[in-house]
Write a protein that holds these residues in place. Structure first.
Motif, short mmCIF file in Angstrom:
data_model
loop_
_atom_site.label_atom_id
_atom_site.label_comp_id
_atom_site.label_asym_id
_atom_site.label_seq_id
_atom_site.Cartn_x
_atom_site.Cartn_y
_atom_site.Cartn_z
N LEU A 40 0.82 -1.21 0.00
CA LEU A 40 0.00 0.00 0.00
C LEU A 40 0.86 1.27 0.00
CD1 LEU A 40 -2.84 -1.01 2.48
CD2 LEU A 40 -3.04 -0.67 0.02
N GLN A 41 1.95 1.24 0.74
CA GLN A 41 2.83 2.42 0.75
C GLN A 41 3.45 2.65 -0.62
OE1 GLN A 41 5.53 1.62 3.99
NE2 GLN A 41 4.27 2.77 5.46
N LYS A 42 3.85 1.57 -1.30
CA LYS A 42 4.40 1.71 -2.65
C LYS A 42 3.34 2.25 -3.60
CE LYS A 42 7.93 -1.89 -2.23
NZ LYS A 42 8.35 -3.23 -2.65
N GLY A 43 2.10 1.75 -3.45
CA GLY A 43 1.01 2.24 -4.29
C GLY A 43 0.74 3.72 -4.05
N MET A 44 0.81 4.14 -2.78
CA MET A 44 0.60 5.57 -2.48
C MET A 44 1.70 6.42 -3.10
SD MET A 44 -0.72 5.43 1.49
CE MET A 44 -0.15 7.06 1.81
N GLU A 45 2.94 5.93 -3.04
CA GLU A 45 4.05 6.67 -3.64
C GLU A 45 3.88 6.78 -5.15
OE1 GLU A 45 7.59 4.72 -2.35
OE2 GLU A 45 7.28 5.28 -0.25
N LYS A 46 3.43 5.68 -5.78
CA LYS A 46 3.21 5.71 -7.23
C LYS A 46 2.07 6.66 -7.59
CE LYS A 46 4.87 1.08 -8.39
NZ LYS A 46 4.47 -0.25 -8.89
N SER A 47 1.02 6.67 -6.76
CA SER A 47 -0.12 7.54 -7.08
C SER A 47 0.22 9.02 -6.88
CB SER A 47 -1.33 7.17 -6.23
OG SER A 47 -1.08 7.44 -4.87
N ILE B 92 2.93 10.38 -7.86
CA ILE B 92 3.70 10.85 -9.02
C ILE B 92 2.75 11.59 -9.96
CG2 ILE B 92 5.04 10.14 -11.04
CD1 ILE B 92 6.00 7.74 -9.38
N GLY B 93 3.08 12.78 -10.33
CA GLY B 93 2.25 13.60 -11.21
C GLY B 93 1.22 14.41 -10.45
N ARG B 94 1.19 14.28 -9.13
CA ARG B 94 0.24 15.04 -8.32
C ARG B 94 0.97 15.98 -7.37
NH1 ARG B 94 -4.75 11.26 -6.43
NH2 ARG B 94 -5.42 10.63 -8.48
N GLU B 95 2.10 16.38 -7.74
CA GLU B 95 2.84 17.30 -6.89
C GLU B 95 2.09 18.62 -6.83
OE1 GLU B 95 4.39 15.75 -9.55
OE2 GLU B 95 5.38 14.20 -8.39
N ASN B 96 2.21 19.28 -5.71
CA ASN B 96 1.52 20.57 -5.54
C ASN B 96 2.29 21.65 -6.31
OD1 ASN B 96 -0.49 19.54 -3.96
ND2 ASN B 96 0.61 19.90 -2.05
N THR B 97 1.73 21.97 -7.48
CA THR B 97 2.31 23.03 -8.30
C THR B 97 1.25 24.10 -8.53
OG1 THR B 97 1.66 21.94 -10.35
CG2 THR B 97 3.85 21.41 -9.49
N ALA B 98 1.66 25.21 -9.07
CA ALA B 98 0.71 26.29 -9.34
C ALA B 98 -0.32 25.86 -10.39
CB ALA B 98 1.46 27.53 -9.81
N GLU B 99 0.15 25.10 -11.38
CA GLU B 99 -0.77 24.63 -12.43
C GLU B 99 -1.82 23.68 -11.84
OE1 GLU B 99 -0.64 22.05 -16.58
OE2 GLU B 99 1.24 22.59 -15.59
N ARG B 100 -1.38 22.78 -10.96
CA ARG B 100 -2.31 21.83 -10.34
C ARG B 100 -3.33 22.57 -9.46
NH1 ARG B 100 -3.43 16.67 -8.90
NH2 ARG B 100 -3.92 16.23 -6.73
#
Length: 191
Positions: A88-95, A97-105
Motif C-alpha cells: 500500500l505504501q508503494k502504491g501511495m508513492e506511485k499515485s 507521481i504527477g500530483r505534486e503541488n504546483t501552481a498549475e495543479r
C-alpha cells in the motif's frame, strides 16, 4: 484428665490399639506400628505428589503447545500485514507521481471545484423546470387520460326521467352516489 480420657484420645489418634475381652478393656501399642503408619503415609503423599506433578507437567505441555501455535499464527498474520502495508505504501508513492503541488495543479483544482459547483446549480435549475419538461407533461396527460378512462370503466349511469343517478362499482358492491330520488318508482339502468 483421667487415664481413661488419655487412653481414649490415643486410641482416637491411632497411636494405641484397644480390644474388649470379656468385661475388661485391653490397650496396647507396638513400636513398629507407628513406623508402618509413617511409611504408608509417606507412600500416599509420594503417590499424590507424583500425580500432581504429572498433571502439572501435562498442563504446562498443553499450554506450551498452544502458545507456540498461537505465536506462529500471530507471526504469520503480522508478516502478511507487513507485506500488505509495504504494498500500500508503494502504491501511495506511485499515485503521488504527477500530483505534486504546483501552481498549475492548484489552478486546475480550483477550476474543477468551480465546474462542479456550476454543475450542481444547473441540476437544481433543471429540477425547478422539470414540471414543464415535454416528456413529463406528456406523461401527466397520459395519466390523466387513464384516470378518466378508469373512472368511466368503474361507473355506470342510470336515468330516471330528468334525474341522473351514478352508481360506483367498487369491489363487486354497488354504492349509490349523490342523486335526487324521484317520487316515481323504478329506475332503468343504461350501459
Amino acid at each position: 484428665m483421667s487415664v481413661k480420657e488419655v487412653l481414649q484420645s490415643l486410641v482416637d489418634d491411632g497411636m494405641v490399639d484397644t480390644d474388649r475381652i470379656g468385661t475388661s478393656n485391653y490397650f496396647w501399642a507396638f513400636p513398629s506400628k507407628a513406623l508402618h503408619a509413617r511409611k504408608r503415609k509417606l507412600e500416599e503423599l509420594q503417590t499424590q505428589e507424583c500425580f500432581e506433578v504429572r498433571s502439572l507437567y501435562a498442563f504446562c505441555q498443553f499450554h506450551l503447545i498452544f502458545s507456540v501455535t498461537f505465536l506462529e499464527l500471530v507471526s504469520g498474520k503480522f508478516a502478511e500485514t507487513s507485506q500488505k502495508k509495504e504494498i500500500l505504501q508503494k502504491g501511495m508513492e506511485k499515485s503521488k507521481i504527477g500530483r505534486e503541488n504546483t501552481a498549475e495543479r492548484a489552478a486546475l483544482m480550483k477550476e474543477l471545484a468551480a465546474l462542479q459547483q456550476k454543475k450542481e446549480q444547473l441540476k437544481a435549475e433543471i429540477e425547478k423546470y422539470k414540471e414543464y419538461d415535454p416528456d413529463v407533461v406528456e406523461e401527466m396527460q397520459m395519466n390523466r387520460q387513464q384516470s378518466i378512462w378508469s373512472c368511466f370503466k368503474t361507473t355506470k349511469t342510470t336515468s330516471n326521467g330528468s334525474d341522473l343517478q351514478i352508481i360506483f362499482i367498487e369491489d363487486k358492491k354497488a354504492s349509490v352516489g349523490p342523486n335526487k330520488q324521484s317520487s316515481q318508482g323504478g329506475s332503468q339502468q343504461m350501459d
